[in-house]
Design a protein around this motif. Structure first.
Motif, PDB file in Angstrom:
ATOM      1  N   VAL A 152       7.136  -4.937  -9.230  1.00 10.34           N
ATOM      2  CA  VAL A 152       6.686  -3.540  -9.116  1.00 10.34           C
ATOM      3  C   VAL A 152       6.292  -3.059 -10.519  1.00 10.34           C
ATOM      4  N   ASN A 187      -4.086  -2.665  -8.991  1.00  8.51           N
ATOM      5  CA  ASN A 187      -4.115  -2.056  -7.663  1.00  8.51           C
ATOM      6  C   ASN A 187      -5.158  -2.830  -6.857  1.00  8.51           C
ATOM      7  N   GLN A 195      -5.638  -2.853   0.645  1.00  7.33           N
ATOM      8  CA  GLN A 195      -4.401  -2.071   0.492  1.00  7.33           C
ATOM      9  C   GLN A 195      -4.280  -1.523  -0.929  1.00  7.33           C
ATOM     10  N   ARG A 196      -3.916  -0.238  -1.010  1.00  6.61           N
ATOM     11  CA  ARG A 196      -3.651   0.357  -2.323  1.00  6.61           C
ATOM     12  C   ARG A 196      -2.247  -0.070  -2.747  1.00  6.61           C
ATOM     13  N   ARG A 197      -2.114  -1.277  -3.202  1.00  7.51           N
ATOM     14  CA  ARG A 197      -0.810  -1.803  -3.616  1.00  7.51           C
ATOM     15  C   ARG A 197      -0.916  -2.166  -5.090  1.00  7.51           C
ATOM     16  N   ARG A 198      -0.140  -1.467  -5.901  1.00  4.18           N
ATOM     17  CA  ARG A 198      -0.209  -1.676  -7.356  1.00  4.18           C
ATOM     18  C   ARG A 198       1.010  -2.457  -7.798  1.00  4.18           C
ATOM     19  N   ARG A 199       0.792  -3.604  -8.365  1.00  6.53           N
ATOM     20  CA  ARG A 199       1.891  -4.444  -8.821  1.00  6.53           C
ATOM     21  C   ARG A 199       1.536  -5.000 -10.192  1.00  6.53           C
ATOM     22  N   ARG A 386      -2.651   2.881   2.493  1.00 12.26           N
ATOM     23  CA  ARG A 386      -1.530   3.139   1.576  1.00 12.26           C
ATOM     24  C   ARG A 386      -0.682   1.861   1.485  1.00 12.26           C
ATOM     25  N   THR A 387       0.234   1.830   0.507  1.00  6.05           N
ATOM     26  CA  THR A 387       1.116   0.666   0.331  1.00  6.05           C
ATOM     27  C   THR A 387       2.011   0.484   1.559  1.00  6.05           C
ATOM     28  N   ASN A 422      -2.312  -7.403   3.692  1.00  4.02           N
ATOM     29  CA  ASN A 422      -1.888  -8.255   2.573  1.00  4.02           C
ATOM     30  C   ASN A 422      -2.740  -9.508   2.466  1.00  4.02           C
ATOM     31  N   LEU A 454       2.913  -9.676  -1.137  1.00  4.34           N
ATOM     32  CA  LEU A 454       1.881  -9.229  -2.079  1.00  4.34           C
ATOM     33  C   LEU A 454       0.510  -9.396  -1.432  1.00  4.34           C
TER      34      LEU A 454
END
Ligand SMILES: C[S@@+](CC[C@H](N)C(=O)[O-])C[C@H]1O[C@@H](n2cnc3c(N)ncnc32)[C@H](O)[C@@H]1O
Length: 470
Positions: A152, A187, A195-199, A386-387, A422, A454
């Motif tokens: 994260v 992101n 997907q707006r997934r920021r890692r 969204r995530t 994903n 992820l």
């Protein structure tokens, strides 16, 4: 192409493996329609869910992993606690015997407190149960040329009472082991993925494997991340020199949080925040088929899945009553008598939970109003999603689960849709294998896996870029 032997730690249901190896010879970025030639080969993987172990539940992530990648003579999955193969207390010889030699170590590991408990004759002593120190032990013993980690983005500013200390410890331990490190908080949706997934993704390479000369040029244009995920600097460039003494960093680090992209070589850190550069014409290079929430939907097939729909007319057995602060406006779709908001249907519960409220609650100190602002009831199909969070599954109304509306009908997302967000293959998590028996995995568990996983396309892109430099 020479084979690159990979060890996948914290494997979950295999996101890193899918990104690096592809699936059945096809690539994630094409949603498994186009051929993918990959030199990466997972030779050993490990996964263990401590909460399932405590509650006595099955280790279903392991079952899914086994189902998709049954053991072969040159690829084994180890379905037990990582502490049982790479405890910092073990001798180097023991760890060396338990884990095969490999070129690259990968994994998405938990964000914990990395502070150093002490330094003794055996070296640094991390805190018990903190899995970073297990990774460190493996790196110390096996010395893979490459390391590729995911976490994260909070890791860059943890812990809250000493921003950045944990990442400074990570960088310093990797420096100590002879690695150059680059990182970037990506992101996935900024680069055409659904997907707006920021890692934060972290790559470390032994200095002899990839040579980094100019640090600034590396994070701006030349590095693996800068090439795979182009960006421009946004804000000042910060420089710092890490102490060599880990205990000193652990006790006295005070340089603040780490910025969103950076590089560290010989203890020297250069970093900045950035803005992604991904023109519309490049979107399909990252995800050919799915870029928006609306793209990944099952639509027609969902008619056979009534449990995902929210029946707007079905009355609750008893209405739920919520007392509001006097005069506080709530969503106009809800019935209200004076200060009391009445919830009569399942849909009312979703409207209430996602809506603005000042709800009366009682604590040991007396009455107070619990306040929340409004969120959109339904998710926008014309944007990347969204995530996904781990509690995404299950039928209960929620403030944070996705809810979509199609032709006036409301529903939650199906596990296949979560897999697509994903960039996993459809139904990757539908079946697990344990004791030679196949078991269907329930939708809430499948959603949990996707909340932990992820965006595979990010890994694929990094893998592609990295292999060009090997
Ligand atoms: C963030 S998830 C990684 C998910 C994975 N990248 C994927 O694509 O599914 C972290 C994983 O580490 C596993 N884990 C936590 N503690 C562990 C331990 N002590 N030993 C092995 N695995 C562990 C969790 O069960 C979880 O699946």
């Amino acid at each position: 192409m020479k084979e690159i032997r990979v060890v996948e730690l914290f494997a979950g249901v295999g996101g890193f493996r899918l990104g690096l190896e592809g699936w059945q010879g096809k690539s994630a970025s094409s949603h498994y329609t186009k051929p993918f030639k990959s030199p990466y080969k997972v030779v050993w993987s490990n996964q263990w869910e401590p909460s399932s172990a405590r509650s006595g539940e099955l280790q279903e992530a392991n079952m899914v992993y086994h189902h998709n990648w049954p053991d072969t003579p040159d690829s084994k999955h180890y379905p037990h606690d990582l502490n049982s193969v790479a405890s910092p207390d073990f001798t180097d010889k023991k760890v060396d015997g338990l884990i095969p030699d490999h070129d690259m170590l990968v994994g998405g590991f938990p964000c914990q407190d990395y502070s150093v408990a002490g330094v003794n004759t055996k070296g640094i002593e991390g805190r018990k149960g903190v899995l970073w120190w297990n990774i460190h032990k493996i790196l110390k013993v096996k010395r893979p040329k490459f390391v590729f980690l995911e976490n994260v983005d909070r890791l860059l500013k943890s812990p809250t009472n000493n921003r950045g200390r944990d990442f400074a410890i990570m960088l310093a331990t990797l420096n100590d082991l002879g690695y150059t490190v680059e990182w970037k908080a990506i992101n996935a949706a900024d680069f055409g993925m659904p997907q707006r997934r920021r890692r934060v993704y972290i790559l470390a390479y032994q200095k002899s494997s990839i040579k980094v000369k100019d640090l600034l040029q590396w994070i701006e244009t030349d590095g693996v991340f800068a090439t795979a995920f182009p960006s421009s600097f946004h804000g000042p460039i910060k420089e710092l020199q890490l102490e060599e003494d880990l205990k000193l960093i652990s006790d006295q680090y005070n340089e603040g949080k780490f910025l969103n992209c950076g590089v560290m070589k010989d203890g020297k850190v250069l970093m900045s925040d950035f803005k992604a550069i991904c023109p519309r014409t490049a979107l399909k290079d990252y995800s050919l088929k799915y870029q928006l929430l609306g793209d990944i939907l099952l639509n027609g097939e969902m008619n056979d899945e009534p449990s995902f729909f929210i029946d707007a007319n079905k009355k609750l057995k008893e209405p739920l009553l919520k007392i509001m602060q006097t005069g506080f406006e709530v969503d106009a779709r809800l019935k209200r008598q004076g200060d009391v908001v009445e919830l009569h249907t399942e849909l009312d519960k979703w409207i209430y939970l996602k809506g603005r409220k000042a709800e009366e609650r009682i604590s040991s100190k007396g009455k107070f109003y619990y306040k929340e602002g409004p969120l959109s009831l339904t998710d926008d199909l014309n944007k990347p999603s969204r995530t996904i969070i781990t509690s995404e599954g299950g039928p209960g109304a929620s403030r944070f689960k996705h809810l979509i509306e199609i032709d006036g009908k409301f529903r939650r997302l199906h596990p296949i849709e979560l897999e697509r967000l994903n960039m996993f293959p459809d139904n990757h998590t539908a079946i697990g294998t344990g004791n030679d028996k196949e078991v269907a995995i329930g939708p809430a568990k499948r959603a949990f896996f996707m909340g932990n996983a992820l965006v595979v396309g990010v890994v694929e892109k990094v893998g592609e870029e990295l292999k060009k430099r090997m």
